[in-house]
Design a protein around this motif. Structure first.
Motif, PDB file in Angstrom:
ATOM      1  N   SER A  97      -6.162  -3.305  -2.724  1.00 60.53           N
ATOM      2  CA  SER A  97      -5.906  -2.483  -3.906  1.00 60.53           C
ATOM      3  C   SER A  97      -6.022  -0.988  -3.611  1.00 60.53           C
ATOM      4  CB  SER A  97      -6.883  -2.857  -5.021  1.00 60.53           C
ATOM      5  OG  SER A  97      -6.791  -1.945  -6.091  1.00 60.53           O
ATOM      6  N   VAL A  98      -4.949  -0.257  -3.830  1.00 55.19           N
ATOM      7  CA  VAL A  98      -4.983   1.202  -3.690  1.00 55.19           C
ATOM      8  C   VAL A  98      -5.943   1.801  -4.712  1.00 55.19           C
ATOM      9  CG1 VAL A  98      -3.612   3.313  -3.925  1.00 55.19           C
ATOM     10  CG2 VAL A  98      -2.659   1.342  -2.711  1.00 55.19           C
ATOM     11  N   GLN A  99      -5.963   1.235  -5.933  1.00 49.13           N
ATOM     12  CA  GLN A  99      -6.838   1.766  -6.985  1.00 49.13           C
ATOM     13  C   GLN A  99      -8.304   1.706  -6.562  1.00 49.13           C
ATOM     14  OE1 GLN A  99      -5.771   3.144 -10.092  1.00 49.13           O
ATOM     15  NE2 GLN A  99      -7.876   3.862  -9.928  1.00 49.13           N
ATOM     16  N   VAL A 106     -12.031   7.416  -1.502  1.00 50.88           N
ATOM     17  CA  VAL A 106     -11.499   7.377  -0.139  1.00 50.88           C
ATOM     18  C   VAL A 106     -10.080   7.947  -0.101  1.00 50.88           C
ATOM     19  CG1 VAL A 106     -10.919   5.865   1.812  1.00 50.88           C
ATOM     20  CG2 VAL A 106     -12.926   5.365   0.383  1.00 50.88           C
ATOM     21  N   LEU A 107      -9.313   7.682  -1.155  1.00 48.48           N
ATOM     22  CA  LEU A 107      -7.960   8.218  -1.288  1.00 48.48           C
ATOM     23  C   LEU A 107      -7.870   9.065  -2.547  1.00 48.48           C
ATOM     24  CD1 LEU A 107      -5.784   5.074  -0.390  1.00 48.48           C
ATOM     25  CD2 LEU A 107      -6.203   7.063   1.060  1.00 48.48           C
ATOM     26  N   GLN A 119      -0.509   3.378   0.603  1.00 45.73           N
ATOM     27  CA  GLN A 119      -0.703   1.962   0.924  1.00 45.73           C
ATOM     28  C   GLN A 119      -1.233   1.724   2.333  1.00 45.73           C
ATOM     29  OE1 GLN A 119       2.412  -0.922  -0.761  1.00 45.73           O
ATOM     30  NE2 GLN A 119       3.554   0.981  -0.580  1.00 45.73           N
ATOM     31  N   THR A 120      -1.010   2.680   3.231  1.00 44.53           N
ATOM     32  CA  THR A 120      -1.268   2.444   4.648  1.00 44.53           C
ATOM     33  C   THR A 120      -2.719   2.087   4.933  1.00 44.53           C
ATOM     34  OG1 THR A 120       0.548   3.910   5.272  1.00 44.53           O
ATOM     35  CG2 THR A 120      -1.096   3.428   6.959  1.00 44.53           C
ATOM     36  N   LEU A 121      -3.666   2.874   4.403  1.00 38.97           N
ATOM     37  CA  LEU A 121      -5.079   2.621   4.696  1.00 38.97           C
ATOM     38  C   LEU A 121      -5.554   1.270   4.156  1.00 38.97           C
ATOM     39  CD1 LEU A 121      -7.668   3.661   6.006  1.00 38.97           C
ATOM     40  CD2 LEU A 121      -8.218   4.805   3.838  1.00 38.97           C
ATOM     41  N   PRO A 122      -5.294   0.927   2.880  1.00 39.58           N
ATOM     42  CA  PRO A 122      -5.692  -0.411   2.415  1.00 39.58           C
ATOM     43  C   PRO A 122      -5.070  -1.535   3.237  1.00 39.58           C
ATOM     44  CG  PRO A 122      -5.147   0.987   0.554  1.00 39.58           C
ATOM     45  CD  PRO A 122      -4.735   1.744   1.778  1.00 39.58           C
ATOM     46  N   LYS A 126      -7.371  -3.993   5.610  1.00 39.55           N
ATOM     47  CA  LYS A 126      -7.381  -5.428   5.274  1.00 39.55           C
ATOM     48  C   LYS A 126      -6.992  -6.250   6.504  1.00 39.55           C
ATOM     49  CE  LYS A 126      -7.971  -7.238   1.817  1.00 39.55           C
ATOM     50  NZ  LYS A 126      -9.157  -7.952   1.222  1.00 39.55           N
ATOM     51  N   ILE A 127      -6.031  -5.792   7.263  1.00 42.26           N
ATOM     52  CA  ILE A 127      -5.642  -6.495   8.494  1.00 42.26           C
ATOM     53  C   ILE A 127      -6.827  -6.570   9.452  1.00 42.26           C
ATOM     54  CG2 ILE A 127      -4.210  -6.317  10.580  1.00 42.26           C
ATOM     55  CD1 ILE A 127      -1.995  -5.144   8.791  1.00 42.26           C
ATOM     56  N   GLN A 128      -7.551  -5.464   9.589  1.00 40.35           N
ATOM     57  CA  GLN A 128      -8.689  -5.430  10.509  1.00 40.35           C
ATOM     58  C   GLN A 128      -9.841  -6.284  10.011  1.00 40.35           C
ATOM     59  OE1 GLN A 128      -9.377  -1.216  10.683  1.00 40.35           O
ATOM     60  NE2 GLN A 128      -7.555  -0.811  11.930  1.00 40.35           N
ATOM     61  N   SER A 129     -10.158  -6.191   8.709  1.00 43.84           N
ATOM     62  CA  SER A 129     -11.318  -6.932   8.189  1.00 43.84           C
ATOM     63  C   SER A 129     -11.081  -8.443   8.201  1.00 43.84           C
ATOM     64  CB  SER A 129     -11.655  -6.461   6.770  1.00 43.84           C
ATOM     65  OG  SER A 129     -10.617  -6.794   5.856  1.00 43.84           O
ATOM     66  N   GLU A 130      -9.841  -8.868   7.976  1.00 40.86           N
ATOM     67  CA  GLU A 130      -9.520 -10.292   7.974  1.00 40.86           C
ATOM     68  C   GLU A 130      -9.117 -10.804   9.356  1.00 40.86           C
ATOM     69  OE1 GLU A 130      -9.912 -12.369   5.548  1.00 40.86           O
ATOM     70  OE2 GLU A 130     -10.406 -10.908   3.967  1.00 40.86           O
TER      71      GLU A 130
END
Length: 306
Positions: A97-99, A106-107, A119-122, A126-130
């Protein structure tokens, strides 16, 4: 050796060839990676991609979960479609979620109200955490010049960044999924499809889409040469006025940067005829975020965007 008169030759149709290639890519990733995920927004390309994945592993369930980066400015019709699809197929959906990032500081909101560049940071976190090691995207080479540079398997470094110089050859449809710990591969099963191919496939397979892809009456306002949907994101402003028009969407994303086109195409047959006559790509015609600079998409891709 030439065929005898009694022998029959067999050749796949154009759509069958594209479908076969995509199914092969899904199966290749399933056999080569540990934690793949499909980006699913409820847009037509991700819908076709999910349809192909379901075909690739039927009658078994697809061995991937779904991931959506929610800007908070998504079209309600598309979010409803997303949730209904996830429930119908019993899939697991991850949402970045961007929100949430804005609420945590953070944003920051952009002055123009668009959240697509946010959108890039979320997505990358998420890719890294999962620990996703392969991420399917619906990008096609006909959409935009930066996407035309992509291979089917596109390596991303440990910071999710893209370097065009690290592209690997894919001769004879041989895909190289090797990657170091922390890196991952973006995978594009629809790379060789065009917008017209996608719509012809949707028609052939009778795939349901969100209704905003077809002509309908909608309240919109003019900005930057595009018809945008009014909303809390920041439109209309100043002298911009809302009017009701017959429009449809060729692509869907953040409401603040996705324009509608004037259209009477309220059936799939009419949409196909309209696209066949068009000389503008869908992103070129309807995405304000791609018009920020000549290299807007490539800059975002280098940072980790799709």
């Amino acid at each position: 050796m030439s065929a005898t008169p009694t022998e029959e030759t067999f050749a796949l149709s154009h759509l069958d060839s594209l479908e076969s290639e995509a199914v092969h890519i899904f199966r290749e990733v399933a056999g080569e990676f540990e934690r793949p995920v499909i980006l699913f927004s409820g847009g037509k390309d991700s819908i076709v991609m999910l349809h192909l994945a379901l075909k690739a592993f039927a009658p078994a369930a697809i061995p991937f979960s779904l991931l959506h980066v929610d800007t908070g400015h998504n079209f309600p019709e598309v979010l409803d479609y997303r949730d209904r699809t996830v429930a119908r197929h019993g899939l697991r959906l991850h949402v970045a979620s961007v929100q949430d990032y804005i609420d945590r500081g953070v944003l920051r909101e952009r002055p123009d109200g668009t959240r697509n560049p946010l959108q890039t940071l979320p997505l990358t976190e998420k890719i890294q955490s999962e620990k996703f090691d392969a991420v399917f995207g619906g990008g096609r080479r006909d959409e935009e010049k930066a996407r035309a540079k992509e291979r089917v398997f596109s390596l991303r470094d440990e910071f999710s960044q893209w370097d065009p110089r690290r592209q690997r050859p894919e001769l004879w449809n041989l895909y190289n999924g090797r990657h170091a710990p922390g890196e991952h591969v973006r995978v594009f099963p629809l790379s060789n499809w065009t917008e017209l191919d996608v719509w012809q496939y949707i028609a052939r397979e009778r795939i349901e889409l969100p209704e905003i892809y077809y002509a309908h009456q909608r309240e919109v306002f003019r900005r930057g040469g595009m018809w945008l949907t009014a909303g809390e994101w920041g439109g209309p402003k100043g002298a911009e006025t809302v009017e009701k028009r017959q429009v449809r969407y060729r692509t869907v994303g953040d409401m603040s940067c996705t324009g509608a086109v004037d259209s009477d195409a309220d059936t799939i047959e009419k949409v196909i005829a309209e696209i066949a006559a068009s000389r503008l790509t869908e992103r070129g015609a309807t995405r304000a975020d791609d018009k920020m600079s000549e290299a807007a998409m490539e800059d975002r891709k280098r940072e980790g965007y799709f």
